[in-house]
Structures are given as C-alpha cells and as structure tokens.
Design a protein around this motif. Structure first.
Motif, PDB file in Angstrom:
ATOM      1  N   TYR A  13      -2.980  -4.022  13.678  1.00  0.00           N
ATOM      2  CA  TYR A  13      -2.312  -2.993  12.889  1.00  0.00           C
ATOM      3  C   TYR A  13      -2.218  -3.471  11.448  1.00  0.00           C
ATOM      4  CZ  TYR A  13      -0.561  -2.497  17.680  1.00  0.00           C
ATOM      5  OH  TYR A  13      -0.454  -2.437  19.037  1.00  0.00           O
ATOM      6  N   TYR A  14      -2.519  -2.593  10.519  1.00  0.00           N
ATOM      7  CA  TYR A  14      -2.415  -2.970   9.113  1.00  0.00           C
ATOM      8  C   TYR A  14      -0.940  -3.007   8.712  1.00  0.00           C
ATOM      9  CZ  TYR A  14      -3.089  -3.245   4.132  1.00  0.00           C
ATOM     10  OH  TYR A  14      -3.047  -3.663   2.819  1.00  0.00           O
ATOM     11  N   VAL A  15      -0.568  -4.061   7.983  1.00  0.00           N
ATOM     12  CA  VAL A  15       0.803  -4.233   7.508  1.00  0.00           C
ATOM     13  C   VAL A  15       0.771  -4.408   5.995  1.00  0.00           C
ATOM     14  CG1 VAL A  15       2.879  -5.659   7.615  1.00  0.00           C
ATOM     15  CG2 VAL A  15       1.492  -5.331   9.673  1.00  0.00           C
ATOM     16  N   PRO A  16       1.436  -3.536   5.225  1.00  0.00           N
ATOM     17  CA  PRO A  16       1.458  -3.720   3.773  1.00  0.00           C
ATOM     18  C   PRO A  16       2.252  -4.960   3.386  1.00  0.00           C
ATOM     19  CG  PRO A  16       2.950  -1.959   4.405  1.00  0.00           C
ATOM     20  CD  PRO A  16       2.210  -2.365   5.644  1.00  0.00           C
ATOM     21  N   THR A  17       1.837  -5.598   2.296  1.00  0.00           N
ATOM     22  CA  THR A  17       2.500  -6.819   1.842  1.00  0.00           C
ATOM     23  C   THR A  17       3.071  -6.704   0.443  1.00  0.00           C
ATOM     24  OG1 THR A  17       0.368  -7.707   1.102  1.00  0.00           O
ATOM     25  CG2 THR A  17       1.091  -8.290   3.326  1.00  0.00           C
ATOM     26  N   GLY A  18       2.893  -5.550  -0.204  1.00  0.00           N
ATOM     27  CA  GLY A  18       3.453  -5.376  -1.540  1.00  0.00           C
ATOM     28  C   GLY A  18       2.592  -6.022  -2.596  1.00  0.00           C
ATOM     29  N   GLY A  19       3.232  -6.816  -3.460  1.00  0.00           N
ATOM     30  CA  GLY A  19       2.500  -7.427  -4.555  1.00  0.00           C
ATOM     31  C   GLY A  19       2.235  -6.442  -5.678  1.00  0.00           C
ATOM     32  N   LEU A  20       1.410  -6.850  -6.637  1.00  0.00           N
ATOM     33  CA  LEU A  20       1.086  -6.017  -7.797  1.00  0.00           C
ATOM     34  C   LEU A  20      -0.329  -6.348  -8.239  1.00  0.00           C
ATOM     35  CD1 LEU A  20       2.449  -3.932  -9.737  1.00  0.00           C
ATOM     36  CD2 LEU A  20       2.873  -5.857 -11.279  1.00  0.00           C
ATOM     37  N   PRO A  21      -1.178  -5.340  -8.510  1.00  0.00           N
ATOM     38  CA  PRO A  21      -2.538  -5.630  -8.961  1.00  0.00           C
ATOM     39  C   PRO A  21      -2.517  -6.356 -10.302  1.00  0.00           C
ATOM     40  CG  PRO A  21      -2.306  -3.328  -8.319  1.00  0.00           C
ATOM     41  CD  PRO A  21      -0.932  -3.908  -8.381  1.00  0.00           C
ATOM     42  N   GLY A  22      -3.573  -7.113 -10.552  1.00  0.00           N
ATOM     43  CA  GLY A  22      -3.706  -7.778 -11.831  1.00  0.00           C
ATOM     44  C   GLY A  22      -3.950  -6.794 -12.965  1.00  0.00           C
ATOM     45  N   GLN A  23      -3.628  -7.199 -14.169  1.00  0.00           N
ATOM     46  CA  GLN A  23      -3.777  -6.332 -15.339  1.00  0.00           C
ATOM     47  C   GLN A  23      -5.230  -5.992 -15.629  1.00  0.00           C
ATOM     48  OE1 GLN A  23      -1.008  -5.225 -17.782  1.00  0.00           O
ATOM     49  NE2 GLN A  23      -0.298  -5.281 -15.652  1.00  0.00           N
ATOM     50  N   THR A  24      -6.171  -6.764 -15.087  1.00  0.00           N
ATOM     51  CA  THR A  24      -7.588  -6.511 -15.349  1.00  0.00           C
ATOM     52  C   THR A  24      -8.231  -5.592 -14.325  1.00  0.00           C
ATOM     53  OG1 THR A  24      -8.211  -8.494 -14.104  1.00  0.00           O
ATOM     54  CG2 THR A  24      -7.848  -8.749 -16.488  1.00  0.00           C
ATOM     55  N   GLU A  25      -7.489  -5.214 -13.270  1.00  0.00           N
ATOM     56  CA  GLU A  25      -8.065  -4.363 -12.234  1.00  0.00           C
ATOM     57  C   GLU A  25      -8.088  -2.901 -12.667  1.00  0.00           C
ATOM     58  OE1 GLU A  25      -6.732  -4.916  -8.246  1.00  0.00           O
ATOM     59  OE2 GLU A  25      -6.341  -7.063  -8.521  1.00  0.00           O
ATOM     60  N   LEU A  26      -9.040  -2.140 -12.116  1.00  0.00           N
ATOM     61  CA  LEU A  26      -9.132  -0.716 -12.420  1.00  0.00           C
ATOM     62  C   LEU A  26      -7.950   0.037 -11.834  1.00  0.00           C
ATOM     63  CD1 LEU A  26     -12.915  -0.006 -11.775  1.00  0.00           C
ATOM     64  CD2 LEU A  26     -11.781  -0.320 -13.979  1.00  0.00           C
ATOM     65  N   THR A  27      -7.490   1.050 -12.547  1.00  0.00           N
ATOM     66  CA  THR A  27      -6.379   1.880 -12.076  1.00  0.00           C
ATOM     67  C   THR A  27      -6.838   2.932 -11.076  1.00  0.00           C
ATOM     68  OG1 THR A  27      -5.230   1.561 -14.164  1.00  0.00           O
ATOM     69  CG2 THR A  27      -4.545   3.438 -12.829  1.00  0.00           C
ATOM     70  N   THR A  28      -8.073   3.382 -11.198  1.00  0.00           N
ATOM     71  CA  THR A  28      -8.576   4.469 -10.359  1.00  0.00           C
ATOM     72  C   THR A  28      -8.528   4.093  -8.881  1.00  0.00           C
ATOM     73  OG1 THR A  28     -10.072   5.112 -12.137  1.00  0.00           O
ATOM     74  CG2 THR A  28     -10.519   6.012  -9.954  1.00  0.00           C
ATOM     75  N   ASP A  29      -8.021   5.016  -8.057  1.00  0.00           N
ATOM     76  CA  ASP A  29      -7.955   4.814  -6.612  1.00  0.00           C
ATOM     77  C   ASP A  29      -8.128   6.165  -5.943  1.00  0.00           C
ATOM     78  OD1 ASP A  29      -7.630   3.675  -4.127  1.00  0.00           O
ATOM     79  OD2 ASP A  29      -5.723   2.729  -4.554  1.00  0.00           O
ATOM     80  N   ARG A  30      -7.876   6.242  -4.631  1.00  0.00           N
ATOM     81  CA  ARG A  30      -8.076   7.475  -3.881  1.00  0.00           C
ATOM     82  C   ARG A  30      -6.801   8.296  -3.734  1.00  0.00           C
ATOM     83  NH1 ARG A  30      -8.568   5.641   0.957  1.00  0.00           N
ATOM     84  NH2 ARG A  30      -7.985   3.550   0.286  1.00  0.00           N
ATOM     85  N   ALA A  31      -5.726   7.910  -4.400  1.00  0.00           N
ATOM     86  CA  ALA A  31      -4.456   8.633  -4.263  1.00  0.00           C
ATOM     87  C   ALA A  31      -4.608  10.060  -4.771  1.00  0.00           C
ATOM     88  CB  ALA A  31      -3.358   7.916  -5.040  1.00  0.00           C
ATOM     89  N   MET A  32      -4.074  11.006  -3.985  1.00  0.00           N
ATOM     90  CA  MET A  32      -4.108  12.397  -4.430  1.00  0.00           C
ATOM     91  C   MET A  32      -2.982  13.180  -3.762  1.00  0.00           C
ATOM     92  SD  MET A  32      -7.583  13.715  -2.586  1.00  0.00           S
ATOM     93  CE  MET A  32      -8.500  12.384  -3.355  1.00  0.00           C
ATOM     94  N   PHE A  33      -2.559  14.217  -4.467  1.00  0.00           N
ATOM     95  CA  PHE A  33      -1.458  15.056  -4.002  1.00  0.00           C
ATOM     96  C   PHE A  33      -1.844  16.496  -4.287  1.00  0.00           C
ATOM     97  CE2 PHE A  33       2.545  17.286  -4.272  1.00  0.00           C
ATOM     98  CZ  PHE A  33       3.364  16.669  -3.343  1.00  0.00           C
ATOM     99  N   THR A  34      -1.989  17.302  -3.231  1.00  0.00           N
ATOM    100  CA  THR A  34      -2.358  18.705  -3.387  1.00  0.00           C
ATOM    101  C   THR A  34      -1.351  19.567  -2.647  1.00  0.00           C
ATOM    102  OG1 THR A  34      -3.710  19.003  -1.393  1.00  0.00           O
ATOM    103  CG2 THR A  34      -4.757  17.876  -3.259  1.00  0.00           C
ATOM    104  N   GLU A  35      -1.503  20.869  -2.776  1.00  0.00           N
ATOM    105  CA  GLU A  35      -0.584  21.777  -2.077  1.00  0.00           C
ATOM    106  C   GLU A  35      -0.826  21.800  -0.580  1.00  0.00           C
ATOM    107  OE1 GLU A  35      -3.179  25.900  -2.665  1.00  0.00           O
ATOM    108  OE2 GLU A  35      -1.287  25.621  -3.736  1.00  0.00           O
ATOM    109  N   ALA A  36      -1.985  21.302  -0.126  1.00  0.00           N
ATOM    110  CA  ALA A  36      -2.330  21.330   1.293  1.00  0.00           C
ATOM    111  C   ALA A  36      -2.227  19.967   1.956  1.00  0.00           C
ATOM    112  CB  ALA A  36      -3.746  21.876   1.480  1.00  0.00           C
ATOM    113  N   TYR A  37      -2.410  18.887   1.190  1.00  0.00           N
ATOM    114  CA  TYR A  37      -2.401  17.554   1.775  1.00  0.00           C
ATOM    115  C   TYR A  37      -2.111  16.523   0.694  1.00  0.00           C
ATOM    116  CZ  TYR A  37      -7.033  16.711  -0.261  1.00  0.00           C
ATOM    117  OH  TYR A  37      -8.071  16.540  -1.138  1.00  0.00           O
ATOM    118  N   ALA A  38      -1.806  15.319   1.149  1.00  0.00           N
ATOM    119  CA  ALA A  38      -1.642  14.182   0.248  1.00  0.00           C
ATOM    120  C   ALA A  38      -2.279  12.962   0.890  1.00  0.00           C
ATOM    121  CB  ALA A  38      -0.173  13.914  -0.049  1.00  0.00           C
ATOM    122  N   VAL A  39      -2.793  12.062   0.072  1.00  0.00           N
ATOM    123  CA  VAL A  39      -3.331  10.784   0.522  1.00  0.00           C
ATOM    124  C   VAL A  39      -2.636   9.683  -0.265  1.00  0.00           C
ATOM    125  CG1 VAL A  39      -5.371   9.316   0.765  1.00  0.00           C
ATOM    126  CG2 VAL A  39      -5.578  11.796   1.069  1.00  0.00           C
TER     127      VAL A  39
END
Length: 276
Positions: free
Chosen positions: A5-31
């Motif tokens: 099972y995947y378990v989140p560990t928190g942390g914080l991305p480095g300042q040099t990493e890209l911000t773009t990810d797959r997060a999205m929020f719509t009226e029908a679904y969210a990821v």
C-alpha cells in the motif's frame, strides 16, 4: 499474494523541481496526485495527539456531497481517546502502514496494514500507536442516513486477507472486488471496497451512475477515464468522481492496479421541498 500500500511521507519538493503535475479540479471530478500530499498541507484534529492528516475529500459545494476522507499519520505514542466528535457519523478505517491498537466496545484489536474497521454511529472506540514507528490509515466518514424500522449496522473488524475477491462477470479474474460489507445488507448506506485489476484488466465501458466515488490508488498504475478525459494515475493518487461522472480504466502493469473505493448506496435520493 503479498499486498502493498502506498503511504505518503510528506516532505517538500526542491526549489529546482518543476511545478507542473497532474493535479486538476473540475465540476465532474478531481485528481489529487500523491505529490500534492506535502507537509505544508496537513491538518490537525481536536483530541488527537501526535497526529497529522491529509484531508483528501470533504463535503463542499462542487466537491463531494456525501463523505469525507482523511489519510491519518499517527506518530509513536499518538492517538485519541475521543476520535469522533460527530454522533451522526459512521466510519471506515483502513490501515496502510504500521501498527495501531484499537479499543472498540472495550475489546482490544491489534491492527496492521490491511486491517479494516467499520464503525456505526455512536461507536465507543479509541485508537493509539504503541509501536516505535509511524502508523498511517485512511478514515472515511459519512453522516449515516437513518431509516425508520431499520437498525444501524454492527461494528466489525477484519483484514483484507480474509475477504476474497469476487470476480466480475466475464473477466477471468482480471477484475475482482473485495466487498467488506454484504452488498445485500440494506442497513449499510455506504460501501468501502477494494477493487483489483490484473495487468491489462479493464472496465470495458464508461460506468455512469448515481453513486459518488472516492478512489485512492493503493498499488500500481492505470489510465483512468474521468468524464471526457483519460488521465494517468499511480499508487498514492486520489480521485473524486461526482454522481453520473463517466468512468472506465485500463490497468497498465507491470503489477496489479488496486484502489480503495467509496460509494454511497441503498437510500432514496433526497428530494428538495419548496415552500408553499
């Protein structure tokens, strides 16, 4: 077969990493991809010690109507003697990492990864981490919809290893569902199950139905149809689907694709009443 099972560990991305990810929020679904679950977006709860959580679903206009879902991380020595403050709330606990001690109606239960607990409204329970490592569990909560003449369901504790997967028709075992509550038991107004796909398994049509869904990917990866969009998802991602949002998927392999699934069931649709 060994479950993971995947378990989140928190942390914080480095300042040099890209911000773009797959997060999205719509009226029908969210990821909510697993990369969104960082230290700076955790919350605390009253009467919980040494505990933090990620709130991944909550009743909110435009996002979830029937349930809330938390990923709760309890440090050694943490826990609560007053875990639930809403007397109308029922809940499911599903442990994904570590060990916890549950006391339910004065009976003690040792929980480990894969343990599943159903808690009807007004349950008498406590939860503590007596181990030397963090423990993480999902907590799904819903306001129980009482029906006159029907009792609330009983509390129970089990483990997913003790719940066989039911094969979906015509899939030769490529798609199975582990149902923790009897689907014919009308006392239950929500089901929280585990859905399993072998590599290459699929939902072969766009499911379009009244049940609202929360899906947390426990293991593997897939391409998931959400409304009109095909989205790549992997272990640790969470998806919310409103009622009637079309959904389908292809399991990508090389291993199994598995998710913890919430849905509301077995009750009349609530009707609005206009004042005359």
């Amino acid at each position: 077969m060994t479950n993971s099972y995947y378990v989140p560990t928190g942390g914080l991305p480095g300042q040099t990493e890209l911000t773009t990810d797959r997060a999205m929020f719509t009226e029908a679904y969210a990821v909510l991809p697993r990369g969104t679950m960082r230290d700076i977006v955790t919350s605390l709860l009253p009467f919980w010690e040494k505990t933090r959580l990620w709130v991944i679903a909550r009743p909110l206009s435009g996002f979830s109507e029937t349930f809330s879902q938390y990923i709760v991380e309890v440090a050694p020595g943490g826990g609560s003697d007053r875990p639930e403050l809403d007397t109308s709330a029922e809940g499911v606990l599903f442990l994904v990492g570590g060990e916890l001690e549950l006391t339910l109606d004065d009976q003690k239960h040792a929980l480990r990864a894969g343990s599943y607990v159903f808690l009807p409204p007004q349950s008498n329970w406590t939860l503590h981490n007596a181990s030397e490592a963090n423990a993480t569990f999902h907590w799904i909560r819903k306001a129980y919809q009482k029906v006159e003449g029907i009792e609330a369901p009983d509390a129970f504790v089990t483990h997913e290893d003790d719940v066989p997967g039911g094969e979906m028709p015509g899939t030769n075992g490529a798609w199975t569902t582990q149902r923790f509550a009897d689907p014919t038991d009308i006392r239950h107004d929500m089901h929280v199950n585990i859905v399993n796909f072998e590599p290459g398994g699929a939902i072969p049509f766009p499911e379009t139905h009244v049940m609202e869904h929360g899906l947390y990917v426990l293991e593997g990866k897939a391409v998931y149809l959400l409304n009109k969009d095909w989205i790549e998802v992997q272990e640790g991602d969470f998806m919310w689907l409103r009622a009637f949002c079309p959904q389908a998927c292809y399991a990508g392999g090389p291993g199994r694709f598995r998710y913890l699934l919430y849905k509301d069931v077995n009750r009349h649709a609530t009707l609005s009443r206009q004042l005359v």
